[in-house]
Scaffold this motif. Structure first.
Motif: not given
Length: 592
Positions: A415-423, A438-447
């Motif tokens: 809601e505050k930033t699109s610059n969110i990533h996940a590992a 979660i993948n849809k919310l993140c700019s990138s996800t390393i799985i």
């Protein structure tokens, strides 16, 4: 783990000057040498930085060469690990009167805490009494921010060890000093050697014994070298143990949080896990376990393109004066805290559960300042309201965590930033349905999808993978910020004797000036004067480093003054005009 194709190396030892040769930076111990693989890392794009870091990390597992250096996988090293594992087994049989104490400074102390708390949790899960304790120079404050001054105090180290092991009849003490240099740890080892009826000392470091620091420690007759010499003699009868394989120089010269930290984690986890095993501790058991970490390293770097993209995002945040936030769960969140502690001004770590998850000796430290606010609630209250698209947020979690809670926090951040990533770490065949959200919310996800493995070992491999990822992201981001020149951290703090000597050597190497000229320039920058008074010149090293702790950009200031002949105020002005330290120093080097 399936075999992972290794990317082409950016350099090989056949085409560059081998750091093991006798004439390569001969006056420096291995831990302080510059690594030939990364000599141009400050100008490299993210993809090349990741390859350089992989090449450096892979040096941990090189086979033994014809040189003086032991290796992580050498026969002698594996046998020593077997012997130490048997000592731990004895302690597990008598938890009432026995203890394993892990101790270190900086990252080594943080990892001492991390492993002591982790293995105590594992013992409790198996219905055993906890037997692990930790000591960190500077106390629990040092878990989150640099507290370098106590590292120089051997008496304090001995007192802390004595206090934590009070009343115990058998103590296995594991002191970690990557460069065989920390006076705090030297004092503890000396204490053990003076009380052999109770203490068995184990030293973990990554220089050969003859390269242990031989500089007198103020206020006592010890040197680290003299302690190591006594331990070498006792090691012949297994009354002391040295675990000191050669890893090669760090990617960023002297940055032992990287390979030094990874190897510390690997070595001690192998020992402690073997001691838990119901089967005999065999050579092959230890070697197989060590090899699993090598596979984990290759597996992690098989995601090099994704790691590089994450590094670029973090670098953009730091370049525009914003921050990087790690939001983690469980032990992966703790590793986020450890990585961020080196850079708490622009990288912050937060862990689910905060101090309840941490379980540290001194409890909740939130009142000590904002850098000690470490829970997700602290992030939501204090950081999220000010978050913008220029900040980078990285989620760290696995399929053993509550994915619903991860998704909920990800929504709040999005809601505050699109610059969110996940590992995200998952086991093959166990993908979580919520992960798609979660993948849809993140700019990138390393799985990271791991093969089936025993829960304990799988967790340790995931932790190493996360540590390598975070080290790469934070190092690369600070390279892009201009904090690194060639492969040296140019804007280092000068807050203990080790860092003071490193700063003086670095200035000498970059400027070509004499040792005395460099030290004079360093003192001028520390005390903000253009001429040294007799009072300053005769102050102790402890006074210099204490004063340096209050100053900023000490080494860049000193270098600019030295190279251009300008005053401190003029140097400050130049650095204000060109805040990217590397470029400011480069400009002075060209003009001189």
């Amino acid at each position: 783990m399936a075999a992972v194709a290794k990317p082409d190396r950016i350099d090989t030892f056949s085409t560059i000057h081998n750091w093991e040769s006798a004439d390569y930076e001969p006056t420096l111990p291995v831990s302080e040498k510059s690594n030939p693989l990364t000599r141009h890392i400050d100008r490299a794009p993210a993809s090349s930085i990741v390859k350089m870091l992989q090449a450096c990390d892979a040096e941990m597992f090189l086979e033994k060469s014809q040189t003086q250096y032991q290796r992580l996988l050498s026969e002698e090293m594996v046998k020593t690990l077997m012997e130490v594992a048997e000592r731990v087994r004895l302690i597990l049989k008598d938890p009432q009167d026995s203890l394993v104490v892990l101790s270190g400074c900086g990252t080594s102390g943080r990892l001492a805490f991390f492993m002591a708390s982790g293995f105590n949790r594992e013992l409790q899960r198996l219905n055993y009494a906890p037997v692990y304790s930790y000591v960190i120079a500077g106390g629990d404050r040092a878990l989150f921010s640099s507290q370098e001054a106590p590292e120089d105090d051997p008496t304090l180290g001995a007192l802390r060890l004595k206090k934590v092991s009070e009343g115990k009849k058998r103590v296995l003490f594991v002191g970690v000093s990557c460069g065989l240099s920390a006076p705090f740890v030297a004092g503890q080892l000396d204490f053990c050697l003076r009380h052999p009826d109770v203490y068995t000392p184990v030293l973990v470091g990554f220089n050969p014994a003859h390269q242990a620091r031989n500089e007198p420690i103020p206020g006592c007759t010890l040197t680290f070298h003299s302690v190591v010499t006594r331990m070498e003699e006792l090691a012949k009868t297994q009354k002391a143990f040295l675990i000191n394989p050669g890893l090669g120089p760090e990617a960023i010269s002297g940055s032992s949080r990287m390979k030094g930290g990874s190897a510390t984690k690997i070595l001690l986890e192998v020992v402690f896990s073997a001691s838990f095993s119901r089967t005999p501790v065999t050579f092959n058991l230890i070697l197989q376990h060590m090899r699993s970490y090598e596979k984990a390293l290759d597996f992690t770097y098989s995601h090099s393109q994704e790691i590089a993209a994450l590094m670029e995002a973090a670098g953009r945040s730091l370049q525009c004066g914003r921050q990087v936030c790690y939001l983690g769960w469980g032990s992966l969140g703790l590793l986020g805290l450890i990585d961020a502690s080196e850079y708490h001004e622009d990288i912050r770590g937060f862990v689910s559960g905060g101090y309840k998850e941490l379980g540290n000796n001194e409890g909740d430290l939130t009142l000590m300042g904002p850098e000690f606010s470490i829970s997700h609630d602290d992030f939501l209250d204090g950081v999220l309201p000010r978050l913008t698209d220029d900040d980078t947020v990285l989620l760290l979690y696995s399929d053993s965590d509550d994915i619903d809670k991860v998704a909920k926090l990800a929504h709040r951040v999005r809601e505050k930033t699109s610059n969110i990533h996940a590992a995200y770490h998952q086991t093959a065949g166990d993908a979580a349905a919520k992960q798609d959200d979660i993948n849809k919310l993140c700019s990138s996800t390393i799985i990271f999808t791991w093969p089936q493995e025993t829960p304990e070992r799988l967790q340790h491999l995931r932790e190493l993978s996360t540590k390598l990822l975070l080290n790469a992201v934070s190092t690369g981001a600070h390279i892009f910020k201009g904090k690194v020149f060639k492969n040296y951290m140019i804007d280092l703090q000068v807050t203990n004797s080790k860092l003071y000597r490193r700063a003086a050597r670095l200035m000498q190497k970059l400027s070509g000036h004499s040792e005395s000229e460099c030290e004079e320039a360093l003192l001028k920058a520390i005390y903000q004067v253009d001429k040294l008074s007799e009072d300053i010149a005769t102050c102790s090293l402890e006074t210099h480093t204490h004063t340096a702790g209050k100053a900023k950009k000490v080494v860049p200031l000193a270098l600019v003054c030295l190279l251009s002949g300008c005053s401190i105020k003029e140097a400050e002005s130049r650095l204000e005009q060109q805040p990217i330290v590397r470029k400011a120093v480069e400009a002075c080097l060209k003009s001189s």
